[in-house]
Design a protein around this motif. Structure first.
Motif, PDB file in Angstrom:
ATOM      1  N   LEU A  78       0.816  -1.213   0.000  1.00 30.76           N
ATOM      2  CA  LEU A  78       0.000   0.000   0.000  1.00 30.76           C
ATOM      3  C   LEU A  78       0.850   1.264   0.000  1.00 30.76           C
ATOM      4  N   LEU A  79       2.016   1.205   0.628  1.00 29.71           N
ATOM      5  CA  LEU A  79       2.913   2.365   0.615  1.00 29.71           C
ATOM      6  C   LEU A  79       3.338   2.693  -0.817  1.00 29.71           C
ATOM      7  N   LEU A  80       3.745   1.667  -1.563  1.00 31.31           N
ATOM      8  CA  LEU A  80       4.149   1.875  -2.957  1.00 31.31           C
ATOM      9  C   LEU A  80       2.973   2.352  -3.811  1.00 31.31           C
ATOM     10  N   VAL A  81       1.796   1.761  -3.579  1.00 29.42           N
ATOM     11  CA  VAL A  81       0.608   2.156  -4.341  1.00 29.42           C
ATOM     12  C   VAL A  81       0.232   3.601  -4.042  1.00 29.42           C
ATOM     13  N   GLU A  82       0.300   3.997  -2.770  1.00 25.63           N
ATOM     14  CA  GLU A  82      -0.065   5.370  -2.399  1.00 25.63           C
ATOM     15  C   GLU A  82       0.904   6.388  -2.983  1.00 25.63           C
ATOM     16  N   ILE A  83       2.181   6.056  -3.023  1.00 26.91           N
ATOM     17  CA  ILE A  83       3.164   6.967  -3.624  1.00 26.91           C
ATOM     18  C   ILE A  83       2.851   7.164  -5.101  1.00 26.91           C
ATOM     19  N   LEU A 138      -0.346   9.290  -5.550  1.00 30.62           N
ATOM     20  CA  LEU A 138      -0.132  10.732  -5.378  1.00 30.62           C
ATOM     21  C   LEU A 138       0.366  11.374  -6.671  1.00 30.62           C
ATOM     22  N   VAL A 139       1.223  10.663  -7.392  1.00 29.45           N
ATOM     23  CA  VAL A 139       1.749  11.186  -8.664  1.00 29.45           C
ATOM     24  C   VAL A 139       0.662  11.178  -9.731  1.00 29.45           C
ATOM     25  N   ILE A 140      -0.068  10.066  -9.815  1.00 28.62           N
ATOM     26  CA  ILE A 140      -1.079   9.905 -10.864  1.00 28.62           C
ATOM     27  C   ILE A 140      -2.234  10.895 -10.699  1.00 28.62           C
ATOM     28  N   THR A 141      -2.668  11.099  -9.460  1.00 28.74           N
ATOM     29  CA  THR A 141      -3.833  11.949  -9.207  1.00 28.74           C
ATOM     30  C   THR A 141      -3.457  13.419  -9.000  1.00 28.74           C
ATOM     31  N   LEU A 142      -2.206  13.770  -9.243  1.00 30.59           N
ATOM     32  CA  LEU A 142      -1.772  15.156  -9.044  1.00 30.59           C
ATOM     33  C   LEU A 142      -2.595  16.156  -9.860  1.00 30.59           C
ATOM     34  N   PRO A 143      -2.866  15.908 -11.156  1.00 30.88           N
ATOM     35  CA  PRO A 143      -3.694  16.872 -11.907  1.00 30.88           C
ATOM     36  C   PRO A 143      -5.082  17.070 -11.298  1.00 30.88           C
ATOM     37  N   ALA A 144      -5.719  15.979 -10.853  1.00 28.90           N
ATOM     38  CA  ALA A 144      -7.046  16.088 -10.239  1.00 28.90           C
ATOM     39  C   ALA A 144      -6.968  16.854  -8.923  1.00 28.90           C
ATOM     40  N   ASN A 145      -5.936  16.592  -8.134  1.00 29.68           N
ATOM     41  CA  ASN A 145      -5.788  17.285  -6.863  1.00 29.68           C
ATOM     42  C   ASN A 145      -5.535  18.779  -7.054  1.00 29.68           C
ATOM     43  N   ILE A 146      -4.759  19.122  -8.088  1.00 32.99           N
ATOM     44  CA  ILE A 146      -4.492  20.541  -8.378  1.00 32.99           C
ATOM     45  C   ILE A 146      -5.787  21.254  -8.766  1.00 32.99           C
ATOM     46  N   LEU A 147      -6.593  20.619  -9.616  1.00 31.24           N
ATOM     47  CA  LEU A 147      -7.878  21.204 -10.005  1.00 31.24           C
ATOM     48  C   LEU A 147      -8.780  21.402  -8.794  1.00 31.24           C
ATOM     49  N   SER A 148      -8.839  20.391  -7.941  1.00 29.47           N
ATOM     50  CA  SER A 148      -9.687  20.463  -6.760  1.00 29.47           C
ATOM     51  C   SER A 148      -9.225  21.578  -5.828  1.00 29.47           C
ATOM     52  N   PHE A 149      -7.923  21.677  -5.607  1.00 30.61           N
ATOM     53  CA  PHE A 149      -7.385  22.715  -4.727  1.00 30.61           C
ATOM     54  C   PHE A 149      -7.630  24.106  -5.304  1.00 30.61           C
ATOM     55  N   ALA A 150      -7.432  24.261  -6.621  1.00 34.20           N
ATOM     56  CA  ALA A 150      -7.636  25.559  -7.265  1.00 34.20           C
ATOM     57  C   ALA A 150      -9.087  26.015  -7.133  1.00 34.20           C
ATOM     58  N   ASN A 151     -10.020  25.078  -7.292  1.00 33.02           N
ATOM     59  CA  ASN A 151     -11.429  25.455  -7.179  1.00 33.02           C
ATOM     60  C   ASN A 151     -11.786  25.843  -5.747  1.00 33.02           C
ATOM     61  N   ILE A 157      -6.240   5.122 -14.526  1.00 36.62           N
ATOM     62  CA  ILE A 157      -4.832   4.723 -14.374  1.00 36.62           C
ATOM     63  C   ILE A 157      -4.574   4.218 -12.955  1.00 36.62           C
ATOM     64  N   GLN A 158      -5.136   4.929 -11.988  1.00 35.44           N
ATOM     65  CA  GLN A 158      -4.919   4.544 -10.591  1.00 35.44           C
ATOM     66  C   GLN A 158      -5.479   3.160 -10.290  1.00 35.44           C
ATOM     67  N   PHE A 159      -6.568   2.791 -10.963  1.00 35.87           N
ATOM     68  CA  PHE A 159      -7.145   1.463 -10.748  1.00 35.87           C
ATOM     69  C   PHE A 159      -6.114   0.378 -11.042  1.00 35.87           C
TER      70      PHE A 159
END
Length: 322
Positions: free
Chosen positions: A238-243, A246-259, A292-294
């Motif tokens: 799970l540690l490797l998957v979570e790391i 975090l990289v894969i979902t970075l664009p979604a997280n940036i959009l969410s934070f910006a909004n 991709i995360q799936f």
């Protein structure tokens, strides 16, 4: 590539060996697993896209509207409250849908793992949809029953708090620090004792049709005896998957934070400053990232597959020796 015998399921393994075998099986057969599951993975991604858009765009909008009314008018309209609770219910429904579609998509990969268990190989699916509807149904049932088991102690804790508040008004507020500490400890204990449920669920799905509750009562103790083994494998996996997540979902997280930042600016009189197409953009971004995360997360499934094989082999050898 190493010999196929090294990927045999029913074999006693160390946690390092389980991690290695899981990675080898998943990466070595990725094309076959992808072809078997991409349809359901797309549905899962769409449900995550809708959930992400709702949480990142719609919920902050209605929350800011409520805060604006409280600040300016010192009141909240009934219509706004009604819309807020509708959004909460929609988010809850989409969350359950995402869990359900994740379970069904994982069932397509589980179907190929059952083939590996029976034959030692994973073949390329002959049709565009070759998942087992029966296994999909069992996976859906098993996942939600496992979640129910996890929720029971938390619901009991909430019930005790409600009873304490009923007997002593404002008990929670007067002992807030103690209540929060107890809640944290309760949650940690639930998470720690949830590890054997991973073995129970895999056994329920991998073996001949059997009752979930019988599988739970007969095999939870087995998983508990191997708690340290389960913890080590899942911690690393799970540690490797979570790391990677975090990289894969970075664009979604940036959009969410910006909004969210834009919505907070509205409260102090700034213009929203977000493009008119932010909602479809957020939906597409969350959907692509979730797809991709799936496939990144499914390596944990193959690790659980080899955990199941190792525990079953160890228990069989112990019973045979006695």
């Amino acid at each position: 590539m190493e010999k196929q015998d090294d990927l045999t399921l029913m074999k006693a393994r160390s946690y390092r060996s389980v991690l290695k075998a899981g990675f080898q099986l998943y990466t070595g057969n990725f094309r076959r697993l992808f072809k078997a599951s991409w349809q359901m993975a797309c549905i899962y991604a769409l449900s995550c896209g809708a959930l992400g858009a709702m949480v990142s765009i719609k919920l902050p909008e209605i929350t800011v509207s409520i805060l604006h009314q409280i600040t300016v008018l010192q009141a909240i309209s009934i219509e706004l409250l009604r819309q807020y609770f509708i959004n909460i219910l929609e988010i809850l429904g989409l969350t359950l849908l995402a869990i359900a579609t994740l379970s069904l998509a994982s069932a397509s990969i589980l179907n190929k793992l059952k083939e590996h268990k029976d034959t030692g190989t994973i073949t390329l699916p002959p049709h565009w949809f070759s998942a087992s509807p029966r296994l999909m149904g069992r996976t859906l049932k098993g996942v939600f029953l496992t979640l129910l088991v996890l929720l029971i102690p938390l619901l009991i804790f909430i019930g005790l708090l409600a009873t304490a508040d009923a007997l002593s008004p404002q008990f929670t507020l007067r002992h807030l620090t103690t209540v929060l500490g107890a809640m944290l400890i309760c949650t940690l204990l639930v998470l720690l004792f949830a590890l054997p449920l991973a073995h129970v669920l895999m056994k329920y799905l991998m073996e001949a049709p059997c009752n979930y509750w019988n599988t739970l009562f007969n095999n939870y103790g087995r998983g508990l005896r191997h708690w340290g083994f389960l913890f080590l494998v899942f911690f690393v996996s799970l540690l490797l998957v979570e790391i990677m997540t975090l990289v894969i979902t970075l664009p979604a997280n940036i959009l969410s934070f910006a909004n969210q930042q834009a919505q907070q600016g509205v409260l102090i009189g700034d213009p929203l400053g977000m493009p008119s197409y932010i909602l479809p953009l957020t939906f597409v971004t969350f959907a692509l990232c979730s797809f991709i995360q799936f496939y990144v997360s499914q390596v944990t499934l193959t690790h659980n597959y080899y955990i199941y094989g190792s525990i079953e082999t160890n228990e069989y050898e112990k019973d045979t020796l006695h």
